[in-house]
Scaffold this motif. Structure first.
Motif, mmCIF file in Angstrom:
data_model
loop_
_atom_site.group_PDB
_atom_site.id
_atom_site.type_symbol
_atom_site.label_atom_id
_atom_site.label_comp_id
_atom_site.label_asym_id
_atom_site.label_seq_id
_atom_site.Cartn_x
_atom_site.Cartn_y
_atom_site.Cartn_z
ATOM 1 N N HIS A 117 0.843 -1.201 0.000
ATOM 2 C CA HIS A 117 0.000 0.000 0.000
ATOM 3 C C HIS A 117 0.877 1.248 0.000
ATOM 4 N N TRP A 118 0.409 2.267 -0.693
ATOM 5 C CA TRP A 118 0.986 3.607 -0.618
ATOM 6 C C TRP A 118 -0.090 4.496 -0.024
ATOM 7 N N THR A 119 0.309 5.394 0.875
ATOM 8 C CA THR A 119 -0.663 6.332 1.421
ATOM 9 C C THR A 119 0.009 7.581 1.958
ATOM 10 N N ASP A 120 -0.769 8.624 2.026
ATOM 11 C CA ASP A 120 -0.359 9.853 2.712
ATOM 12 C C ASP A 120 -1.511 10.363 3.580
ATOM 13 N N GLN A 121 -2.508 9.508 3.797
ATOM 14 C CA GLN A 121 -3.694 9.865 4.576
ATOM 15 C C GLN A 121 -4.017 8.740 5.574
ATOM 16 N N PRO A 122 -4.653 9.089 6.702
ATOM 17 C CA PRO A 122 -5.074 8.042 7.639
ATOM 18 C C PRO A 122 -6.089 7.104 7.002
ATOM 19 N N TYR A 123 -6.170 5.895 7.551
ATOM 20 C CA TYR A 123 -7.178 4.938 7.126
ATOM 21 C C TYR A 123 -8.438 5.205 7.931
ATOM 22 N N LYS A 124 -9.126 4.211 8.404
ATOM 23 C CA LYS A 124 -10.310 4.371 9.251
ATOM 24 C C LYS A 124 -10.218 3.336 10.367
ATOM 25 N N TRP A 125 -10.821 3.633 11.492
ATOM 26 C CA TRP A 125 -10.863 2.651 12.570
ATOM 27 C C TRP A 125 -11.546 1.395 12.044
ATOM 28 N N PRO B 80 -0.323 7.751 8.672
ATOM 29 C CA PRO B 80 1.030 8.016 8.190
ATOM 30 C C PRO B 80 1.418 9.465 8.475
ATOM 31 N N LEU B 81 2.699 9.672 8.714
ATOM 32 C CA LEU B 81 3.241 11.023 8.873
ATOM 33 C C LEU B 81 3.946 11.352 7.566
ATOM 34 N N GLY B 82 3.206 11.937 6.628
ATOM 35 C CA GLY B 82 3.718 12.113 5.269
ATOM 36 C C GLY B 82 3.422 10.863 4.467
ATOM 37 N N GLU B 83 4.226 10.601 3.449
ATOM 38 C CA GLU B 83 4.028 9.407 2.615
ATOM 39 C C GLU B 83 4.565 8.168 3.314
ATOM 40 N N ALA B 84 3.892 7.051 3.102
ATOM 41 C CA ALA B 84 4.363 5.779 3.650
ATOM 42 C C ALA B 84 4.020 4.653 2.682
ATOM 43 N N ARG B 85 4.843 3.627 2.744
ATOM 44 C CA ARG B 85 4.600 2.389 1.992
ATOM 45 C C ARG B 85 4.580 1.254 3.002
ATOM 46 N N VAL B 86 3.522 0.461 2.924
ATOM 47 C CA VAL B 86 3.265 -0.545 3.941
ATOM 48 C C VAL B 86 2.929 -1.873 3.273
ATOM 49 N N LEU B 87 3.517 -2.943 3.769
ATOM 50 C CA LEU B 87 3.185 -4.289 3.322
ATOM 51 C C LEU B 87 2.161 -4.848 4.294
ATOM 52 N N VAL B 88 1.006 -5.276 3.775
ATOM 53 C CA VAL B 88 -0.070 -5.800 4.613
ATOM 54 C C VAL B 88 -0.355 -7.254 4.198
ATOM 55 N N ILE B 89 -0.365 -8.116 5.199
ATOM 56 C CA ILE B 89 -0.669 -9.531 4.992
ATOM 57 C C ILE B 89 -1.897 -9.836 5.834
ATOM 58 N N GLU B 90 -2.979 -10.287 5.154
ATOM 59 C CA GLU B 90 -4.244 -10.509 5.864
ATOM 60 C C GLU B 90 -5.123 -11.457 5.063
ATOM 61 N N ARG B 91 -6.219 -11.854 5.673
ATOM 62 C CA ARG B 91 -7.197 -12.716 5.004
ATOM 63 C C ARG B 91 -7.805 -11.969 3.813
#
Length: 103
Positions: A31-39, A88-99
């Motif tokens: 994932h790439w993001t520069d904004q919060p997700y949601k609870w 994220p604080l600025g841009e972030a790249r995150v690897l997510v492993i999930e169902r």
């Protein structure tokens, strides 16, 4: 065979993803993001690995909110029922492993 250069990946919207693998119903996505997700609470367990940038991971235990600051190389594990949101604080790249199909 795939080679993915995570620092080169961007998306057209926050939390846009590159699907890397689906292993018997477990997805691996960059994932790439520069904004919060949601609870949210996932439909199972989740591994969240910061590859680039800094992310504040907010999570609740027994109704009390906590924040863990995650830098590149840090991993957050959300067990079943763990309510959390990534900021994220600025841009972030995150690897997510999930169902597959999880929120």
């Amino acid at each position: 065979m795939k080679v993915i250069r995570s620092k080169e990946f961007t998306a057209t919207r926050a939390w846009g993803a590159l699907d890397i693998a689906n292993m018997h119903g477990t997805t691996v996505r960059l994932h790439w993001t520069d904004q919060p997700y949601k609870w949210h609470v996932n439909d199972g367990e989740e591994v969240f690995a910061v590859l680039d940038g800094v992310v504040e991971m907010h999570y609740r235990e027994l109704g009390i909110e906590h924040v863990a600051v995650l830098s590149a190389g840090d991993v957050f594990f959300a067990g079943i029922g763990c309510e959390h949101v990534a900021h994220p604080l600025g841009e972030a790249r995150v690897l997510v492993i999930e169902r597959e199909g999880s929120v």
